[in-house]
Design a protein around this motif. Structure first.
Motif, PDB file in Angstrom:
ATOM      1  N   VAL A  13      -5.330  74.268   3.382  1.00 18.41           N
ATOM      2  CA  VAL A  13      -6.268  75.032   2.563  1.00 18.41           C
ATOM      3  C   VAL A  13      -7.152  74.028   1.837  1.00 18.41           C
ATOM      4  O   VAL A  13      -6.663  73.103   1.178  1.00 18.41           O
ATOM      5  CB  VAL A  13      -5.531  75.949   1.567  1.00 18.41           C
ATOM      6  CG1 VAL A  13      -6.507  76.543   0.559  1.00 18.41           C
ATOM      7  CG2 VAL A  13      -4.808  77.057   2.320  1.00 18.41           C
ATOM      8  N   VAL A  14      -8.460  74.207   1.987  1.00 16.71           N
ATOM      9  CA  VAL A  14      -9.430  73.237   1.479  1.00 16.71           C
ATOM     10  C   VAL A  14     -10.370  73.911   0.488  1.00 16.71           C
ATOM     11  O   VAL A  14     -10.874  75.006   0.746  1.00 16.71           O
ATOM     12  CB  VAL A  14     -10.253  72.626   2.646  1.00 16.71           C
ATOM     13  CG1 VAL A  14     -11.242  71.592   2.108  1.00 16.71           C
ATOM     14  CG2 VAL A  14      -9.326  72.005   3.684  1.00 16.71           C
ATOM     15  N   TYR A  15     -10.602  73.254  -0.656  1.00 16.86           N
ATOM     16  CA  TYR A  15     -11.597  73.737  -1.614  1.00 16.86           C
ATOM     17  C   TYR A  15     -12.992  73.495  -1.030  1.00 16.86           C
ATOM     18  O   TYR A  15     -13.331  72.367  -0.659  1.00 16.86           O
ATOM     19  CB  TYR A  15     -11.488  72.977  -2.938  1.00 16.86           C
ATOM     20  CG  TYR A  15     -10.220  73.215  -3.713  1.00 16.86           C
ATOM     21  CD1 TYR A  15     -10.045  74.366  -4.474  1.00 16.86           C
ATOM     22  CD2 TYR A  15      -9.194  72.273  -3.714  1.00 16.86           C
ATOM     23  CE1 TYR A  15      -8.883  74.583  -5.202  1.00 16.86           C
ATOM     24  CE2 TYR A  15      -8.025  72.476  -4.449  1.00 16.86           C
ATOM     25  CZ  TYR A  15      -7.877  73.634  -5.181  1.00 16.86           C
ATOM     26  OH  TYR A  15      -6.729  73.842  -5.902  1.00 16.86           O
ATOM     27  N   ILE A  16     -13.812  74.541  -0.965  1.00 16.59           N
ATOM     28  CA  ILE A  16     -15.159  74.371  -0.408  1.00 16.59           C
ATOM     29  C   ILE A  16     -16.257  74.630  -1.436  1.00 16.59           C
ATOM     30  O   ILE A  16     -17.422  74.336  -1.173  1.00 16.59           O
ATOM     31  CB  ILE A  16     -15.382  75.242   0.841  1.00 16.59           C
ATOM     32  CG1 ILE A  16     -15.289  76.729   0.506  1.00 16.59           C
ATOM     33  CG2 ILE A  16     -14.415  74.855   1.943  1.00 16.59           C
ATOM     34  CD1 ILE A  16     -15.757  77.633   1.644  1.00 16.59           C
ATOM     35  N   ASP A  17     -15.919  75.183  -2.588  1.00 20.29           N
ATOM     36  CA  ASP A  17     -16.930  75.362  -3.632  1.00 20.29           C
ATOM     37  C   ASP A  17     -16.229  75.546  -4.967  1.00 20.29           C
ATOM     38  O   ASP A  17     -15.043  75.895  -5.024  1.00 20.29           O
ATOM     39  CB  ASP A  17     -17.832  76.557  -3.332  1.00 20.29           C
ATOM     40  CG  ASP A  17     -19.218  76.413  -3.969  1.00 20.29           C
ATOM     41  OD1 ASP A  17     -19.432  75.428  -4.717  1.00 20.29           O
ATOM     42  OD2 ASP A  17     -20.068  77.277  -3.723  1.00 20.29           O
ATOM     43  N   LYS A  18     -16.986  75.332  -6.038  1.00 21.00           N
ATOM     44  CA  LYS A  18     -16.404  75.388  -7.374  1.00 21.00           C
ATOM     45  C   LYS A  18     -17.493  75.676  -8.388  1.00 21.00           C
ATOM     46  O   LYS A  18     -18.605  75.151  -8.298  1.00 21.00           O
ATOM     47  CB  LYS A  18     -15.729  74.036  -7.687  1.00 21.00           C
ATOM     48  CG  LYS A  18     -15.063  73.926  -9.049  1.00 21.00           C
ATOM     49  CD  LYS A  18     -14.405  72.545  -9.179  1.00 21.00           C
ATOM     50  CE  LYS A  18     -13.689  72.380 -10.507  1.00 21.00           C
ATOM     51  NZ  LYS A  18     -13.050  71.041 -10.622  1.00 21.00           N
ATOM     52  N   VAL A  19     -17.188  76.549  -9.342  1.00 21.67           N
ATOM     53  CA  VAL A  19     -18.056  76.779 -10.495  1.00 21.67           C
ATOM     54  C   VAL A  19     -17.280  76.290 -11.717  1.00 21.67           C
ATOM     55  O   VAL A  19     -16.218  76.833 -12.039  1.00 21.67           O
ATOM     56  CB  VAL A  19     -18.417  78.272 -10.648  1.00 21.67           C
ATOM     57  CG1 VAL A  19     -19.195  78.499 -11.950  1.00 21.67           C
ATOM     58  CG2 VAL A  19     -19.222  78.757  -9.450  1.00 21.67           C
ATOM     59  N   ASP A  20     -17.786  75.264 -12.356  1.00 20.25           N
ATOM     60  CA  ASP A  20     -17.075  74.663 -13.478  1.00 20.25           C
ATOM     61  C   ASP A  20     -17.192  75.498 -14.745  1.00 20.25           C
ATOM     62  O   ASP A  20     -18.225  76.120 -15.004  1.00 20.25           O
ATOM     63  CB  ASP A  20     -17.604  73.254 -13.757  1.00 20.25           C
ATOM     64  CG  ASP A  20     -17.118  72.246 -12.728  1.00 20.25           C
ATOM     65  OD1 ASP A  20     -15.891  72.166 -12.523  1.00 20.25           O
ATOM     66  OD2 ASP A  20     -17.963  71.557 -12.136  1.00 20.25           O
ATOM     67  N   SER A  21     -16.127  75.499 -15.508  1.00 19.00           N
ATOM     68  CA  SER A  21     -16.155  76.111 -16.834  1.00 19.00           C
ATOM     69  C   SER A  21     -17.061  75.304 -17.748  1.00 19.00           C
ATOM     70  O   SER A  21     -17.210  74.086 -17.587  1.00 19.00           O
ATOM     71  CB  SER A  21     -14.731  76.148 -17.411  1.00 19.00           C
ATOM     72  OG  SER A  21     -14.768  76.494 -18.779  1.00 19.00           O
ATOM     73  N   ARG A  22     -17.657  76.002 -18.708  1.00 17.26           N
ATOM     74  CA  ARG A  22     -18.468  75.283 -19.694  1.00 17.26           C
ATOM     75  C   ARG A  22     -17.587  74.532 -20.685  1.00 17.26           C
ATOM     76  O   ARG A  22     -18.061  73.675 -21.420  1.00 17.26           O
ATOM     77  CB  ARG A  22     -19.383  76.268 -20.429  1.00 17.26           C
ATOM     78  CG  ARG A  22     -20.500  76.825 -19.553  1.00 17.26           C
ATOM     79  CD  ARG A  22     -21.510  77.618 -20.365  1.00 17.26           C
ATOM     80  NE  ARG A  22     -20.949  78.874 -20.825  1.00 17.26           N
ATOM     81  CZ  ARG A  22     -20.957  79.998 -20.119  1.00 17.26           C
ATOM     82  NH1 ARG A  22     -21.467  80.000 -18.901  1.00 17.26           N
ATOM     83  NH2 ARG A  22     -20.459  81.106 -20.611  1.00 17.26           N
ATOM     84  N   ARG A  23     -16.294  74.860 -20.655  1.00 12.83           N
ATOM     85  CA  ARG A  23     -15.337  74.118 -21.471  1.00 12.83           C
ATOM     86  C   ARG A  23     -14.756  72.992 -20.619  1.00 12.83           C
ATOM     87  O   ARG A  23     -14.396  73.205 -19.467  1.00 12.83           O
ATOM     88  CB  ARG A  23     -14.198  75.026 -21.941  1.00 12.83           C
ATOM     89  CG  ARG A  23     -14.640  76.254 -22.735  1.00 12.83           C
ATOM     90  CD  ARG A  23     -13.407  76.993 -23.223  1.00 12.83           C
ATOM     91  NE  ARG A  23     -13.753  78.158 -24.019  1.00 12.83           N
ATOM     92  CZ  ARG A  23     -13.700  79.412 -23.589  1.00 12.83           C
ATOM     93  NH1 ARG A  23     -13.330  79.651 -22.342  1.00 12.83           N
ATOM     94  NH2 ARG A  23     -14.001  80.417 -24.376  1.00 12.83           N
TER      95      ARG A  23
END
Length: 248
Positions: free
Chosen positions: A105-115
């Motif tokens: 299982v591979v991470y292909i995208d990410k939305v970072d927290s503002r924290r």
């Protein structure tokens, strides 16, 4: 809008729910049966519908081919991006997108927290199968034989005191995740990080990937994490819907 095109499209959508007779289509369109027959004959000539032995019409091979081409042209990241952003805005936490690639299982995208949150994940790296939310959400919804094969081939290494380290405990956890519709990583991979994750499904019900919300335990307790399940499932169902999946 062209009336002829409109009737043809409405006929296809109607037949998509099950085989229909000429009379059924005529009543649905509120037209004379001869008009419905002409529409169906044109659709049949393009193999958009097939005629069964009993005279009813069902979707044809061209529709299946078009559907497959549509799926192949979709980029999961592009489809998921607006839903991930909405989920990140709703929770103000880190959102991940992952896929099953071969045995990983591979991470292909990410939305970072503002924290600021320090965590293992980043785009392109492998998520351990047995202890990350994104992986467990995928494993929970793959066919049973594939699930067992993946579990039995995984090194159930204890990353934290909370990691599930036996096939029996992991399989039980995956069954519970499938039952409720989402997976939980309760500090199983990283101490101080919890996660809820839900599967993304193709039109045929096969797993396309998963989407998750990850939080710091210093800020978000377990009960608050579960409050994010609603927005998470909305995002997963929305992405799945764009891939052609219809909830039953």
């Amino acid at each position: 809008m062209s009336q002829t095109v409109d009737r043809a499209v409405r006929s296809l959508l109607f037949i998509a729910d099950g085989p229909r007779s000429v009379r059924d289509v005529a009543q649905h369109l509120d037209v004379h049966p001869t008009t419905a027959l002409r529409i169906l004959q044109t659709l049949h000539s393009w193999r958009l519908v097939d005629k069964r032995a009993d005279g009813d019409y069902r979707l044809g091979a061209t529709i299946l081919d078009l559907g497959q081409r549509a799926l192949e042209s979709l980029d999961l990241r592009d489809v998921a991006a607006p839903f991930m952003q909405k989920l990140g805005d709703a929770t103000n936490e880190t959102v991940h997108l992952a896929i099953l690639e071969n045995q990983n299982v591979v991470y292909i995208d990410k939305v970072d927290s503002r924290r600021p949150v320090r965590m293992y994940s980043r785009v392109g790296i492998v998520a351990p199968l047995h202890c990350t939310g994104v992986a467990k959400a995928i494993l929970a919804f793959v066919p049973p034989a594939q699930q067992r094969r993946l579990v039995e081939s995984t090194d159930l290494h204890a990353f934290t005191p909370h990691t599930l380290t036996t096939p029996e405990s992991l399989l039980a956890d995956l069954a519970a995740a499938r039952e409720r519709g989402y997976a939980i990583d309760d500090e199983e991979h990283e101490l101080g990080i919890r996660c809820v994750s839900a599967p993304i499904l193709y039109a045929d019900g096969n797993v396309a990937g998963s989407v998750s919300v990850s939080v710091s335990t210093a800020r978000i307790n377990y009960e608050k994490l579960l409050a994010f399940v609603g927005p998470l499932l909305d995002a997963a169902h929305g992405i799945s819907r764009e891939l052609g999946h219809r909830r039953r």
